[in-house]
Design a protein around this motif. Structure first.
Motif, PDB file in Angstrom:
ATOM      1  N   HIS A   1       0.848  -1.200   0.000  1.00  0.00           N
ATOM      2  CA  HIS A   1       0.000   0.000   0.000  1.00  0.00           C
ATOM      3  C   HIS A   1       0.879   1.244   0.000  1.00  0.00           C
ATOM      4  CE1 HIS A   1      -2.809   3.069   1.482  1.00  0.00           C
ATOM      5  NE2 HIS A   1      -3.694   2.341   0.817  1.00  0.00           N
ATOM      6  N   ASN A   2       0.500   2.213  -0.813  1.00  0.00           N
ATOM      7  CA  ASN A   2       1.350   3.398  -1.009  1.00  0.00           C
ATOM      8  C   ASN A   2       1.721   4.125   0.279  1.00  0.00           C
ATOM      9  OD1 ASN A   2      -0.460   6.064  -0.853  1.00  0.00           O
ATOM     10  ND2 ASN A   2      -1.729   4.440  -1.719  1.00  0.00           N
TER      11      ASN A   2
ATOM     12  N   ARG B   1     -16.154   1.414   8.765  1.00  0.00           N
ATOM     13  CA  ARG B   1     -16.198   1.069   7.349  1.00  0.00           C
ATOM     14  C   ARG B   1     -14.789   0.682   6.939  1.00  0.00           C
ATOM     15  NH1 ARG B   1     -18.047   5.324   2.648  1.00  0.00           N
ATOM     16  NH2 ARG B   1     -17.735   3.893   0.894  1.00  0.00           N
TER      17      ARG B   1
ATOM     18  N   ARG C   1     -11.374   0.366   5.423  1.00  0.00           N
ATOM     19  CA  ARG C   1     -10.517   1.159   4.546  1.00  0.00           C
ATOM     20  C   ARG C   1      -9.739   0.234   3.618  1.00  0.00           C
ATOM     21  NH1 ARG C   1      -7.711   5.492   8.775  1.00  0.00           N
ATOM     22  NH2 ARG C   1      -9.620   6.632   9.212  1.00  0.00           N
ATOM     23  N   PHE C   2      -9.459   0.711   2.410  1.00  0.00           N
ATOM     24  CA  PHE C   2      -8.641  -0.103   1.502  1.00  0.00           C
ATOM     25  C   PHE C   2      -7.280  -0.393   2.133  1.00  0.00           C
ATOM     26  CE2 PHE C   2      -6.354  -1.521  -2.198  1.00  0.00           C
ATOM     27  CZ  PHE C   2      -7.320  -2.254  -2.853  1.00  0.00           C
TER      28      PHE C   2
ATOM     29  N   PHE D   1     -12.688  -4.939   1.884  1.00  0.00           N
ATOM     30  CA  PHE D   1     -12.767  -3.507   1.581  1.00  0.00           C
ATOM     31  C   PHE D   1     -14.212  -3.040   1.462  1.00  0.00           C
ATOM     32  CE2 PHE D   1     -13.196  -0.453  -2.068  1.00  0.00           C
ATOM     33  CZ  PHE D   1     -12.922   0.681  -1.315  1.00  0.00           C
ATOM     34  N   ASP D   2     -14.513  -1.957   2.147  1.00  0.00           N
ATOM     35  CA  ASP D   2     -15.788  -1.255   2.045  1.00  0.00           C
ATOM     36  C   ASP D   2     -16.908  -1.932   2.839  1.00  0.00           C
ATOM     37  OD1 ASP D   2     -16.437   1.238   1.068  1.00  0.00           O
ATOM     38  OD2 ASP D   2     -17.618   0.458  -0.587  1.00  0.00           O
TER      39      ASP D   2
ATOM     40  N   TRP E   1      -5.893   9.006   4.414  1.00  0.00           N
ATOM     41  CA  TRP E   1      -7.046   9.910   4.394  1.00  0.00           C
ATOM     42  C   TRP E   1      -7.386  10.352   2.967  1.00  0.00           C
ATOM     43  CZ3 TRP E   1      -5.344  13.672   8.921  1.00  0.00           C
ATOM     44  CH2 TRP E   1      -5.323  12.952  10.112  1.00  0.00           C
TER      45      TRP E   1
ATOM     46  N   GLU F   1      -6.982   8.603   0.364  1.00  0.00           N
ATOM     47  CA  GLU F   1      -7.657   7.441  -0.211  1.00  0.00           C
ATOM     48  C   GLU F   1      -9.120   7.366   0.242  1.00  0.00           C
ATOM     49  OE1 GLU F   1      -5.713   3.349  -0.647  1.00  0.00           O
ATOM     50  OE2 GLU F   1      -6.842   3.177   1.212  1.00  0.00           O
ATOM     51  N   LEU F   2      -9.353   7.630   1.526  1.00  0.00           N
ATOM     52  CA  LEU F   2     -10.738   7.631   2.022  1.00  0.00           C
ATOM     53  C   LEU F   2     -11.587   8.624   1.238  1.00  0.00           C
ATOM     54  CD1 LEU F   2     -10.360   7.597   5.918  1.00  0.00           C
ATOM     55  CD2 LEU F   2     -10.814   5.687   4.375  1.00  0.00           C
TER      56      LEU F   2
ATOM     57  N   ARG G   1     -11.058   9.696  -1.836  1.00  0.00           N
ATOM     58  CA  ARG G   1     -11.292   9.178  -3.198  1.00  0.00           C
ATOM     59  C   ARG G   1     -12.400   8.121  -3.198  1.00  0.00           C
ATOM     60  NH1 ARG G   1      -5.648   8.932  -3.060  1.00  0.00           N
ATOM     61  NH2 ARG G   1      -5.584   6.661  -3.138  1.00  0.00           N
ATOM     62  N   VAL G   2     -12.347   7.242  -2.213  1.00  0.00           N
ATOM     63  CA  VAL G   2     -13.336   6.169  -2.140  1.00  0.00           C
ATOM     64  C   VAL G   2     -14.742   6.754  -1.982  1.00  0.00           C
ATOM     65  CG1 VAL G   2     -14.197   4.325  -0.628  1.00  0.00           C
ATOM     66  CG2 VAL G   2     -11.796   4.356  -1.328  1.00  0.00           C
TER      67      VAL G   2
END
Lengths: 153, 153, 153, 153
Positions: free
Chosen positions: A24-25, B11, B13-14, B72-73, C31, C33-34, C36-37
């Motif tokens: 993960h980035n 929720r 997180r990726f 995820f999600d 954060w 990423e959150l 974007r999701v």
């Protein structure tokens, strides 16, 4: 590595991977930190030497360009150098490699602050000198750029 | 949820997933913490109210039994209750659910310590009372234990 | 927020802090990423809609400029917009705020890839259109910049 | 260490600390995983050997008892042994030490599953044998408990 004298190796943890099957980035920022910590340990008594003087180094900017993705158990070599020390500020530049493949290029910008007030404070003289010595030694060892690039292949 | 009056939703997180495609087990400990923080906020002025009195609550034991893996999600509901407050120590129990599926059961044991010395210190009276009230309200709403256990099957 | 129509709120987790007493810099990437999701969820059926078509979106570049540090339990609003969709590539821009204080500015660059081969693949047409609509609506709603800035105060 | 033949060392990352100034409890689960990965590498061809056979090992239970808190840059030795292999299930036991101080005791329970269906699948014979050899060698090498404790000093 062209222009870098310091490096350390990171081994990818399973916990660092994500559901894309790659690292993960967000973890790259942690690897950059590991490199800074070991750089300071080798050249300047470690990050705790700063903290014991009541100083913290904050990250003020981060830039990362991602190359080939990396996977669980890969070994990633993180090259790092410290440049542009001025007043409270300094900068690190990085190259991340897996063997000959480019994993990432990155830089981070930093500011020294007082640990209690979080106000900017000059980089201690001993640290400027230690880093100056480390990078100068490196520059002296470094061959001209063209040969250097050839050698890196 | 049977025996629990408090819950909060997480929720996924990726960044919490791993290369198995599911949430990495280390993140469950973070979700338990989120539930404690919101529990204290609802019932006792928040964790920062403790910190402002120079007290930190440490985790001294963690137990987690994992059920269906989550992705995820996904939305995971974390039920929590605070029990067994004695001296410096207290305990949280948890149930994590995704809809009707059991995601995990868990408990964590804690100790209040002085923020500077890390020595055990009694749970402040106001916190014992606030939690006592919160869980007593819950107990009143709760059916007798035997039915309770039966219902949980 | 000037030029942004989408935002979401993040509440700082205790686990996101570090021994400087502030949020560790690596968490900002999570954060982003959150945001974007949730952006994709609101405007285009969620990130899983992409994944179900065999596509993953990779992060190819990240830039973050850090402002005021944030602490446990702070609420941070993350503003995000999606721009520059071309072929396989797109870009997000962000502003992070705690009330009126700037927590960070950031951008991330992305590429859609085939989930199995990790080769670049065009952004699906429906996604380009959905984002185009989302950002166009925003542009139409947006007052001239000067009034906008005034309104933001 | 009494009863353990395998160990590995973890160096505390700054990113692993929290605003209590100590390592956040969620990271211990990651250190346990690092020990399992290195244990499998030393004794049985690495975790990827399992994955290449279409098998993943899930964590089904985790128990951790925390001792002295640890700080940035501390070195923590993680002792691990694999026990109770039966059908799809196995168990690891751990001791974490900083010098002579007990940092944690822990155990984790695991199940092998098919990588695609996540259904339980027997531990491959070669892995049972490799672990059997590893732990038996250890038992043979191990002096009686009393001498052992003395030797550990």
């Amino acid at each position: 590595m062209d222009g870098f004298s310091f490096s350390t190796e990171v081994r990818v943890r399973f916990a660092e991977t994500d559901a894309q099957g790659i690292v993960h980035n967000s973890n790259y920022a942690i690897w950059l930190e590991l490199a800074r910590v070991e750089y300071l340990e080798r050249h300047a008594g470690g990050y705790n030497a700063l903290r014991e003087q009541g100083i913290e180094a904050l990250v003020t900017e981060t830039y990362i360009r991602f190359g080939v993705p990396v996977h669980f158990d890969d070994r990633v070599r993180v090259w790092a150098r410290c440049v542009d020390l001025r007043g409270a500020r300094f900068r690190y530049e990085y190259r991340l490699q897996r063997g000959e493949e480019r994993v990432a290029d990155a830089w981070t910008q930093h500011a020294c602050v007082d640990r209690k007030t979080f106000r900017p404070t000059r980089i201690p003289g001993w640290l400027v000198e230690a880093i100056g010595r480390a990078e100068a030694d490196d520059a002296r060892r470094r061959p001209p750029a063209a040969e250097n690039r050839a050698a890196a292949r």
